[in-house]
Design a protein around this motif. Structure first.
Motif, PDB file in Angstrom:
ATOM      1  N   TYR A 195       0.810  -1.212   0.000  1.00  0.00           N
ATOM      2  CA  TYR A 195       0.000   0.000   0.000  1.00  0.00           C
ATOM      3  C   TYR A 195       0.848   1.269   0.000  1.00  0.00           C
ATOM      4  CZ  TYR A 195      -4.221  -2.715   0.911  1.00  0.00           C
ATOM      5  OH  TYR A 195      -5.269  -3.589   0.808  1.00  0.00           O
ATOM      6  N   PHE A 196       2.168   1.082   0.027  1.00  0.00           N
ATOM      7  CA  PHE A 196       3.043   2.240   0.156  1.00  0.00           C
ATOM      8  C   PHE A 196       4.184   2.185  -0.849  1.00  0.00           C
ATOM      9  CE2 PHE A 196       1.366   3.935   4.066  1.00  0.00           C
ATOM     10  CZ  PHE A 196       0.788   2.835   4.675  1.00  0.00           C
ATOM     11  N   GLY A 197       4.618   3.363  -1.261  1.00  0.00           N
ATOM     12  CA  GLY A 197       5.917   3.433  -1.889  1.00  0.00           C
ATOM     13  C   GLY A 197       6.970   3.258  -0.803  1.00  0.00           C
ATOM     14  N   ILE A 198       8.039   2.552  -1.130  1.00  0.00           N
ATOM     15  CA  ILE A 198       9.095   2.287  -0.166  1.00  0.00           C
ATOM     16  C   ILE A 198      10.408   2.841  -0.693  1.00  0.00           C
ATOM     17  CG2 ILE A 198      10.377   0.529   1.094  1.00  0.00           C
ATOM     18  CD1 ILE A 198       7.440   0.750   1.887  1.00  0.00           C
ATOM     19  N   GLY A 199      11.049   3.627   0.119  1.00  0.00           N
ATOM     20  CA  GLY A 199      12.343   4.191  -0.239  1.00  0.00           C
ATOM     21  C   GLY A 199      13.465   3.575   0.566  1.00  0.00           C
ATOM     22  N   TRP A 200      14.598   3.444  -0.077  1.00  0.00           N
ATOM     23  CA  TRP A 200      15.843   3.094   0.615  1.00  0.00           C
ATOM     24  C   TRP A 200      16.716   4.343   0.663  1.00  0.00           C
ATOM     25  CZ3 TRP A 200      17.229  -0.989   3.421  1.00  0.00           C
ATOM     26  CH2 TRP A 200      16.552  -2.202   3.252  1.00  0.00           C
ATOM     27  N   PHE A 201      17.157   4.675   1.846  1.00  0.00           N
ATOM     28  CA  PHE A 201      18.025   5.821   2.063  1.00  0.00           C
ATOM     29  C   PHE A 201      19.330   5.331   2.674  1.00  0.00           C
ATOM     30  CE2 PHE A 201      15.311   9.618   1.578  1.00  0.00           C
ATOM     31  CZ  PHE A 201      14.090   9.008   1.395  1.00  0.00           C
TER      32      PHE A 201
ATOM     33  N   GLY B  28       4.676   0.270  -8.595  1.00  0.00           N
ATOM     34  CA  GLY B  28       5.726  -0.639  -9.025  1.00  0.00           C
ATOM     35  C   GLY B  28       6.852   0.003  -9.810  1.00  0.00           C
ATOM     36  N   ASP B  29       6.763   1.304 -10.060  1.00  0.00           N
ATOM     37  CA  ASP B  29       7.859   1.973 -10.748  1.00  0.00           C
ATOM     38  C   ASP B  29       9.060   2.092  -9.811  1.00  0.00           C
ATOM     39  OD1 ASP B  29       5.502   4.152 -12.365  1.00  0.00           O
ATOM     40  OD2 ASP B  29       6.431   2.324 -13.122  1.00  0.00           O
ATOM     41  N   THR B  30      10.233   1.996 -10.394  1.00  0.00           N
ATOM     42  CA  THR B  30      11.456   2.041  -9.587  1.00  0.00           C
ATOM     43  C   THR B  30      12.307   3.245  -9.953  1.00  0.00           C
ATOM     44  OG1 THR B  30      12.587   0.571 -11.143  1.00  0.00           O
ATOM     45  CG2 THR B  30      11.491  -0.459  -9.265  1.00  0.00           C
ATOM     46  N   TYR B  31      13.045   3.727  -8.983  1.00  0.00           N
ATOM     47  CA  TYR B  31      13.868   4.911  -9.141  1.00  0.00           C
ATOM     48  C   TYR B  31      15.204   4.669  -8.445  1.00  0.00           C
ATOM     49  CZ  TYR B  31       9.345   6.872 -10.290  1.00  0.00           C
ATOM     50  OH  TYR B  31       8.123   7.095 -10.867  1.00  0.00           O
TER      51      TYR B  31
ATOM     52  N   LYS C  36      -0.189   9.772  -0.149  1.00  0.00           N
ATOM     53  CA  LYS C  36      -0.579  10.516  -1.349  1.00  0.00           C
ATOM     54  C   LYS C  36       0.263  10.129  -2.559  1.00  0.00           C
ATOM     55  CE  LYS C  36       2.428  14.530  -0.620  1.00  0.00           C
ATOM     56  NZ  LYS C  36       2.472  15.986  -0.397  1.00  0.00           N
ATOM     57  N   TRP C  37       1.383   9.431  -2.326  1.00  0.00           N
ATOM     58  CA  TRP C  37       2.278   9.096  -3.426  1.00  0.00           C
ATOM     59  C   TRP C  37       1.888   7.739  -4.019  1.00  0.00           C
ATOM     60  CZ3 TRP C  37       5.642  12.811  -4.893  1.00  0.00           C
ATOM     61  CH2 TRP C  37       5.912  13.814  -3.968  1.00  0.00           C
ATOM     62  N   PHE C  38       1.551   7.713  -5.291  1.00  0.00           N
ATOM     63  CA  PHE C  38       1.203   6.439  -5.922  1.00  0.00           C
ATOM     64  C   PHE C  38       2.090   6.155  -7.125  1.00  0.00           C
ATOM     65  CE2 PHE C  38      -1.580   2.867  -6.554  1.00  0.00           C
ATOM     66  CZ  PHE C  38      -1.422   2.573  -7.886  1.00  0.00           C
ATOM     67  N   TYR C  39       2.096   7.072  -8.071  1.00  0.00           N
ATOM     68  CA  TYR C  39       2.783   6.789  -9.326  1.00  0.00           C
ATOM     69  C   TYR C  39       4.272   7.101  -9.272  1.00  0.00           C
ATOM     70  CZ  TYR C  39      -1.866   6.274 -11.267  1.00  0.00           C
ATOM     71  OH  TYR C  39      -3.141   5.862 -11.520  1.00  0.00           O
ATOM     72  N   THR C  40       4.700   7.773  -8.259  1.00  0.00           N
ATOM     73  CA  THR C  40       6.106   8.115  -8.163  1.00  0.00           C
ATOM     74  C   THR C  40       6.535   8.086  -6.698  1.00  0.00           C
ATOM     75  OG1 THR C  40       7.764   9.759  -8.799  1.00  0.00           O
ATOM     76  CG2 THR C  40       5.672  10.587  -7.958  1.00  0.00           C
ATOM     77  N   CYS C  41       7.800   8.354  -6.463  1.00  0.00           N
ATOM     78  CA  CYS C  41       8.334   8.341  -5.116  1.00  0.00           C
ATOM     79  C   CYS C  41       8.941   9.694  -4.810  1.00  0.00           C
ATOM     80  CB  CYS C  41       9.444   7.300  -4.987  1.00  0.00           C
ATOM     81  SG  CYS C  41       8.917   5.606  -5.092  1.00  0.00           S
ATOM     82  N   PRO C  42       8.731  10.216  -3.636  1.00  0.00           N
ATOM     83  CA  PRO C  42       9.367  11.481  -3.276  1.00  0.00           C
ATOM     84  C   PRO C  42      10.862  11.300  -3.039  1.00  0.00           C
ATOM     85  CG  PRO C  42       8.168  10.606  -1.399  1.00  0.00           C
ATOM     86  CD  PRO C  42       7.859   9.703  -2.555  1.00  0.00           C
ATOM     87  N   ILE C  43      11.593  12.357  -3.309  1.00  0.00           N
ATOM     88  CA  ILE C  43      13.035  12.314  -3.090  1.00  0.00           C
ATOM     89  C   ILE C  43      13.382  12.701  -1.649  1.00  0.00           C
ATOM     90  CG2 ILE C  43      15.229  13.405  -3.721  1.00  0.00           C
ATOM     91  CD1 ILE C  43      14.180  13.654  -6.563  1.00  0.00           C
ATOM     92  N   SER C  44      12.653  13.674  -1.128  1.00  0.00           N
ATOM     93  CA  SER C  44      12.983  14.204   0.188  1.00  0.00           C
ATOM     94  C   SER C  44      12.587  13.242   1.295  1.00  0.00           C
ATOM     95  CB  SER C  44      12.272  15.536   0.405  1.00  0.00           C
ATOM     96  OG  SER C  44      12.448  15.973   1.741  1.00  0.00           O
ATOM     97  N   ALA C  45      13.492  13.097   2.260  1.00  0.00           N
ATOM     98  CA  ALA C  45      13.211  12.232   3.405  1.00  0.00           C
ATOM     99  C   ALA C  45      12.032  12.724   4.222  1.00  0.00           C
ATOM    100  CB  ALA C  45      14.462  12.130   4.286  1.00  0.00           C
ATOM    101  N   THR C  46      11.721  14.002   4.123  1.00  0.00           N
ATOM    102  CA  THR C  46      10.608  14.561   4.901  1.00  0.00           C
ATOM    103  C   THR C  46       9.257  14.061   4.421  1.00  0.00           C
ATOM    104  OG1 THR C  46      10.509  16.518   3.487  1.00  0.00           O
ATOM    105  CG2 THR C  46      11.928  16.636   5.446  1.00  0.00           C
ATOM    106  N   GLU C  47       9.217  13.481   3.228  1.00  0.00           N
ATOM    107  CA  GLU C  47       7.960  12.956   2.676  1.00  0.00           C
ATOM    108  C   GLU C  47       7.719  11.504   3.080  1.00  0.00           C
ATOM    109  OE1 GLU C  47       5.661  14.520   1.060  1.00  0.00           O
ATOM    110  OE2 GLU C  47       6.659  16.432   0.610  1.00  0.00           O
ATOM    111  N   TYR C  48       8.611  10.946   3.870  1.00  0.00           N
ATOM    112  CA  TYR C  48       8.481   9.558   4.308  1.00  0.00           C
ATOM    113  C   TYR C  48       8.062   9.531   5.769  1.00  0.00           C
ATOM    114  CZ  TYR C  48      10.613   8.211  -0.083  1.00  0.00           C
ATOM    115  OH  TYR C  48      10.864   8.030  -1.420  1.00  0.00           O
ATOM    116  N   ASP C  49       7.192   8.598   6.086  1.00  0.00           N
ATOM    117  CA  ASP C  49       6.561   8.613   7.401  1.00  0.00           C
ATOM    118  C   ASP C  49       7.206   7.671   8.412  1.00  0.00           C
ATOM    119  OD1 ASP C  49       3.341   8.936   5.765  1.00  0.00           O
ATOM    120  OD2 ASP C  49       4.720  10.484   6.480  1.00  0.00           O
TER     121      ASP C  49
END
Length: 126
Positions: A31-37, A55-58, A101-114
């Motif tokens: 249900y979430f975009g997942i970022g690796w930092f 499912g898009d990757t960055y 709110k993020w579905f089709y893309t992933c935010p770059i800023s760490a502040t957008e991750y919960d």
């Protein structure tokens, strides 16, 4: 209780590989975009990769072609396969959930991750 747990870090020689895992409990990762930092001593936390809800990757330019992010929804795990590791990849690696709110893309800023995991240390050294 929402929890993310990273694992798979360690000490590896330059050119080696590691696979990091980000396991979730208390919610479904799909249900979430997942970022690796990652964050190296004295440096800001930077996003190295992300997989969106769709499912898009960055990838950051510094890891493109070497790292691969993927998710296994059945296991509720997101992976970061890291090949061709370099000393400059040394850092603590974290996974985090992007805001809903993020579905089709992933935010770059760490502040957008919960929600964040506790991190896993990756050291690349001979």
């Amino acid at each position: 209780q929402v929890q993310l747990v990273e694992s798979g870090g360690g000490l590896v020689q330059p050119g080696g590989s590691l696979r990091l895992s980000c396991a979730a409990s208390g919610f479904s990762l799909d249900y979430f975009g997942i970022g690796w930092f990652r964050q190296a001593p004295g440096k800001e936390r930077e996003r190295v990769s992300c997989i969106s809800r769709g499912g898009d990757t960055y990838y950051s330019d510094s890891v493109k072609g070497r790292f691969t992010i993927s998710r296994d929804n059945a296991k509720n795990v997101v992976y970061l396969q890291m090949n061709g590791l370099k000393p400059e990849d040394t850092a603590v690696y974290y996974c985090a959930t992007a805001g809903s709110k993020w579905f089709y893309t992933c935010p770059i800023s760490a502040t957008e991750y919960d929600d964040w995991g506790q991190g896993t240390q990756v050291t690349v050294s001979s």
